[in-house]
Scaffold this active site. Sequence first.
Site, PDB file in Angstrom:
ATOM      1  N   CYS A  90     -20.416   0.290  -2.339  1.00 22.59           N
ATOM      2  CA  CYS A  90     -20.476  -0.691  -3.341  1.00 22.59           C
ATOM      3  C   CYS A  90     -21.902  -0.374  -4.042  1.00 22.59           C
ATOM      4  CB  CYS A  90     -20.571  -2.137  -3.004  1.00 22.59           C
ATOM      5  SG  CYS A  90     -18.941  -2.429  -2.080  1.00 22.59           S
TER       6      CYS A  90
ATOM      7  N   LEU B  81     -34.079  -9.659   0.786  1.00 20.88           N
ATOM      8  CA  LEU B  81     -35.219  -9.167   0.731  1.00 20.88           C
ATOM      9  C   LEU B  81     -35.903  -8.630   1.976  1.00 20.88           C
ATOM     10  CD1 LEU B  81     -37.342 -11.936  -1.277  1.00 20.88           C
ATOM     11  CD2 LEU B  81     -36.700  -9.838  -1.947  1.00 20.88           C
TER      12      LEU B  81
ATOM     13  N   THR C  51     -13.401  -3.542  -8.554  1.00 18.04           N
ATOM     14  CA  THR C  51     -14.569  -3.449  -9.490  1.00 18.04           C
ATOM     15  C   THR C  51     -14.439  -2.505 -10.382  1.00 18.04           C
ATOM     16  OG1 THR C  51     -15.897  -4.138  -7.536  1.00 18.04           O
ATOM     17  CG2 THR C  51     -16.997  -3.254  -9.429  1.00 18.04           C
TER      18      THR C  51
ATOM     19  N   ASP D 282       0.878  -1.196   0.150  1.00 20.51           N
ATOM     20  CA  ASP D 282      -0.025   0.035  -0.003  1.00 20.51           C
ATOM     21  C   ASP D 282       0.974   1.335   0.078  1.00 20.51           C
ATOM     22  OD1 ASP D 282      -3.229   0.343   0.980  1.00 20.51           O
ATOM     23  OD2 ASP D 282      -1.938   2.088   1.009  1.00 20.51           O
TER      24      ASP D 282
ATOM     25  N   LYS E 134     -24.367  -0.807   7.644  1.00 26.05           N
ATOM     26  CA  LYS E 134     -25.016  -2.159   7.654  1.00 26.05           C
ATOM     27  C   LYS E 134     -24.298  -2.756   9.072  1.00 26.05           C
ATOM     28  CE  LYS E 134     -22.983  -5.588   5.608  1.00 26.05           C
ATOM     29  NZ  LYS E 134     -22.417  -6.466   4.665  1.00 26.05           N
TER      30      LYS E 134
ATOM     31  N   ARG F  78     -19.029  -9.529   1.225  1.00 25.04           N
ATOM     32  CA  ARG F  78     -19.868  -8.440   1.720  1.00 25.04           C
ATOM     33  C   ARG F  78     -19.023  -7.854   3.255  1.00 25.04           C
ATOM     34  NH1 ARG F  78     -24.047 -12.296   3.898  1.00 25.04           N
ATOM     35  NH2 ARG F  78     -21.825 -13.748   3.972  1.00 25.04           N
ATOM     36  N   GLU F  79     -18.949  -6.669   3.340  1.00 25.70           N
ATOM     37  CA  GLU F  79     -18.349  -6.235   4.431  1.00 25.70           C
ATOM     38  C   GLU F  79     -19.165  -6.594   5.662  1.00 25.70           C
ATOM     39  OE1 GLU F  79     -17.665  -2.064   4.482  1.00 25.70           O
ATOM     40  OE2 GLU F  79     -17.088  -1.950   2.419  1.00 25.70           O
TER      41      GLU F  79
END
Length: 429
Positions: free
Chosen positions: A260, A250, A121, A30, A320, A154-155
């Site tokens: 994202c 859902l 991505t 990095d 989230k 997914r985080e």
Amino acid sequence: MKVTIIGTGYVGLVTGTCFAEVGHQVICVDCAADKIKLLQAGGIPIYEPGLEELVKKNTAAGRLRFTTSTKEGVEKSDVVFIAVPTPPLPDGSVDLSFIEGVAREIAASLTRYKIVVDKSTVPVKTGEKVAETIKRYSKSRVEFDVVSNPEFLREGFAVEDFLHPDRVVIGSRSQRPVQAMKELYAPFHAPIIVTDINSAELIKHAANCFLSLKISYINALSVICEAAGANIQEVANGIGMDARIGRQFLDASLGFGGSCFPKDLSAFIKISEQLGYDFALLKDVQQINAQQMDRFVKKINETLWVLKDKKIGVLGLAFKQNTDDVRMSPAIDLCQRLKKEGAHLRVHDPKAMEKAKAVLKDVTFVADMNEVADGCDALIIATEWPEFKKLDIEKARKVMTHPIMFDGRNLFDVAEMEQMGFIYKSIGR
Ligand code: UGA
């Protein structure tokens, strides 16, 4: 195998650590020297369940190293992953300058055959550009292959997702790098799909857009449920049991966020436009998502009437559960809107308080979730942290000026909350 990962964000750090965990020799690169220093000292720049332990374990075992030198990373490895950010530009398209910069750095360090893998991505056809750039800037004329290998992490569940993937997608123009890529992923025992590069790049955008479409579909249905006196959770359970639909993604909410879905939707709409197709369906997905937040704020306004000088408790700041990430967080957006109307906020998040402090000013950060409601006119659930289900509701009822709850994540039972004396407003119920 000897692997280098360039970029130690959520994706790069998880990828490098999990490859080390299954026995590969990994170098994480990095350009942020402070981040590398922290990682070298055994620290970790992000909260991601299980990651810290794995970083420590694999560093101690000598399988995982950190450096700021791309040259060292490229020279010492056979497979070089690009996992740098691809942030949105103001017009919704993707800023590919980090990818291009890394491609040039790789080119400058090429001394023998390498597989260069794009994990970030990116818009379809980026692989072609990366190959062109490496060829142009490499003085050594060494052979290399470019592979697209999108991530589906997914985080909050990234380690779990990496170690147990549903599938691994390998996009390549030639057969040469495919065997090595298969070996790299063999320890994960996942189905491997080999495609051309453009298809692999498209799979990533298509998957994220479909998932956000699923959420917008259920959120649109939540509006119908409210108008018709039905219950969105029962509807979701009912349609989700059809294996062709599936119950996941859902859960009606105050809208999706994060780094994202919103970004990938805008990007894919733009990419489609450039390819000559108006992806109106995805524009609707965006619109439904924005309206969901508007509707939630309207509910708060209608119930509390004037927000100026009202004290409001907010549970959840991360976009989230299970993450400290507040980028594009609906919870932060909501807080800003309430603050703009003059409300005083008492906020809490199990992990995201530090990161929220950088973007959310003039609010009271409360360490204990059970003290957020003290003296409040209303309490809001903004993030689906499972621990909020254990909130001391009885205590909250007693310490609030009036027991009112707006639940943007449908964590509680409507009848139970009403029985406890709450004015309780949730989504689609
Ligand atoms: C998403 C995808 O799920 C990953 O597969 C993908 O790899 C990743 O983007 C990426 O492109 O890097 P992530 O953004 O970490 O992962 O989080 P999700 O679990 O997908 O949640 C996104 C948002 O949708 C959150 O705000 C969440 O609260 C919301 N959501 C999710 C709902 O509102 N309802 C649901 O039913 C599910």
